[in-house]
Write an enzyme that holds these catalytic residues in place. Sequence first.
Site: not given
Ligand code: APR
Length: 197
Positions: A30, A55, A57, A145, A147-149
Site C-alpha cells: 500500500i 506492520g 503502520d 486489524s 495482523g497484530v490485532y
Molecule cells: N501494504 C499493505 N498491507 C500491509 C503492508 C503493506 N506494506 N504491511 C503489512 N500489511 C498488512 C498485514 O499483512 C495485515 O494483513 O496489513 C494488515 C494489517 O496488519 P497490521 O499492520 O499488523 O495492523 P493491525 O492488525 O491493524 O495492528 C495494528 O500493529 O503495527 C502495529 O502500530 C500498529 O499497533 C498497531 C497494530
Amino acid sequence: MLGGAGDESRFLVEFALSPSSVLKIQKGDITQWFIDGSSDAIVNAANERMLGGGGVDGAIHRAAGLELKEACYEVPEVQPGVRCPTGEARITLGFKLPASHVIHTVGPIYDADSDPESSLRNAHRNSLRVAKENNIQYIAFPAISCGVYRYPHEEAATIAISTVKEFGIDLKEVHFVLFSDDIYDIWVKKANELVGK
Ligand code: APR
C-alpha cells in the site's frame, strides 16, 4: 495504481458500487499505491497513540519519512496518549508517499475489544467520512486489524466490504490493497458474495 511489478497470479478485480463508484481489490504494498497524488489517500492501520508502530503502520511511516510522525504529533490528544480512539479516523498529508494523504484509523484488538465488529465497522465508516470531508476521491484500505490485532480474516473481510458497499458510494474509487495471497483471496471471495460483478 500500484507501482512496480505486482504478483501476476493475482490481478486487480473490480466491482461497481454505484454508477459513479467502483471497488477495486488488488495484492500489493500500500505504500506504493496512488491514483492522482492530490485527491488520494491510503488508510493506515494505526494504534491509538498514532505515532507509528510495526506492520503496515511501520511501512507507511518509513515510506512517508519523519514529517509524517511530526504531523501525527500535531494531532491533538483526546485522552493522555490517545490521538485516535479505536474506530475513529484522522487525516494527515502523505509527504514522501506517492499518495497525497494518509487517513489513520485504529481497528479493534480482536481479543480485547468489547464489540470488535462495530469497532471495525466504525474504523472503515469514519475513514470514508473523513475522506469525503477532505475531498478525497480515491482511497485504499489495507486489511485493518488482520495482523497484530488478530481479527479473523473472513469476518474482517465481511465487515470491511459491507461497510464500503454502504458508505463508499460517494467516492470515485475504493481500493483494498492486500499484502498476502490468502487475505487477497478471502477479500475477492467476499466481494463476489456481497457486491457481485
Ligand atoms: N501494504 C499493505 N498491507 C500491509 C503492508 C503493506 N506494506 N504491511 C503489512 N500489511 C498488512 C498485514 O499483512 C495485515 O494483513 O496489513 C494488515 C494489517 O496488519 P497490521 O499492520 O499488523 O495492523 P493491525 O492488525 O491493524 O495492528 C495494528 O500493529 O503495527 C502495529 O502500530 C500498529 O499497533 C498497531 C497494530
